[in-house]
Design an enzyme around this catalytic site. Sequence first.
Site, PDB file in Angstrom:
ATOM      1  N   GLY A  13       0.751  -1.118   0.458  1.00 49.36           N
ATOM      2  CA  GLY A  13      -0.125  -0.124  -0.100  1.00 49.36           C
ATOM      3  C   GLY A  13       0.832   1.254   0.175  1.00 49.36           C
ATOM      4  N   CYS A  14       0.097   2.547   0.719  1.00 54.30           N
ATOM      5  CA  CYS A  14       1.092   3.182   1.006  1.00 54.30           C
ATOM      6  C   CYS A  14       2.443   3.156   1.395  1.00 54.30           C
ATOM      7  CB  CYS A  14       0.673   4.691   1.117  1.00 54.30           C
ATOM      8  SG  CYS A  14       0.920   6.523   1.880  1.00 54.30           S
ATOM      9  N   PHE A  15       3.785   3.334   0.680  1.00 51.45           N
ATOM     10  CA  PHE A  15       4.413   3.771   1.364  1.00 51.45           C
ATOM     11  C   PHE A  15       4.688   4.508   2.432  1.00 51.45           C
ATOM     12  CE2 PHE A  15       7.118   5.814  -2.621  1.00 51.45           C
ATOM     13  CZ  PHE A  15       6.015   7.114  -2.173  1.00 51.45           C
ATOM     14  N   TYR A 156      -4.434  11.884   5.995  1.00 50.70           N
ATOM     15  CA  TYR A 156      -3.704  10.559   6.354  1.00 50.70           C
ATOM     16  C   TYR A 156      -3.216   9.704   7.299  1.00 50.70           C
ATOM     17  CZ  TYR A 156      -2.746   6.435   3.473  1.00 50.70           C
ATOM     18  OH  TYR A 156      -2.624   5.489   2.332  1.00 50.70           O
TER      19      TYR A 156
END
Length: 184
Positions: A13-15, A156
């Site tokens: 997913g998002c690093f 986020y």
Amino acid sequence: MSDQLETATLGGGCFWCTEAAMKVLDGVRAVTSGYAGGDAEDPTYRQVCSGSTGHAEVVQVEFDPDVIGYDQLLEVFFATHDPTQLNRQGPDVGTQYRSIVLYHDDAQRRRAEAYVEALDSEYDDEVVTEIEPLERFWPAEDYHQDYFEKNPQDAYCRMHAGPKVEKVREKFAELTRSEPATSD
């Protein structure tokens, strides 16, 4: 402690989230966010996010194998994302967010394959994590490095990275340290 560090390259997913989770592990010396698994030379974040380069958002983890093993890194990695989601993690959708282990040698390949095979029986859905050789790692732009540490109040980060770090600290307390590792 070993003078010989090893490297693991993982995408879940998002690093930002994967980087933050890995950096709290004892024995992890450095974590660098970047791109791998694609075919464009020197990709940018904008290009990778377009889905046109084939790259995944990944982290490269330098670790001391005398303190934390590759298998332990895999355990933490798989506990912090859903390996049954194809090309997505939470709100992030696209091939750049796929679950991927990019191995550096045959020993890592065998261990990753064995781990995924054993993990597959724990889920109702099939584990879709790709296991591929690392051909090239491209560090992400500077503003992506240490993103969670630099932006802890970012919405986020509060919703996704923070809970992953807390999960690692709770579930793997014996593997964590109080200060996160550095980034290259």
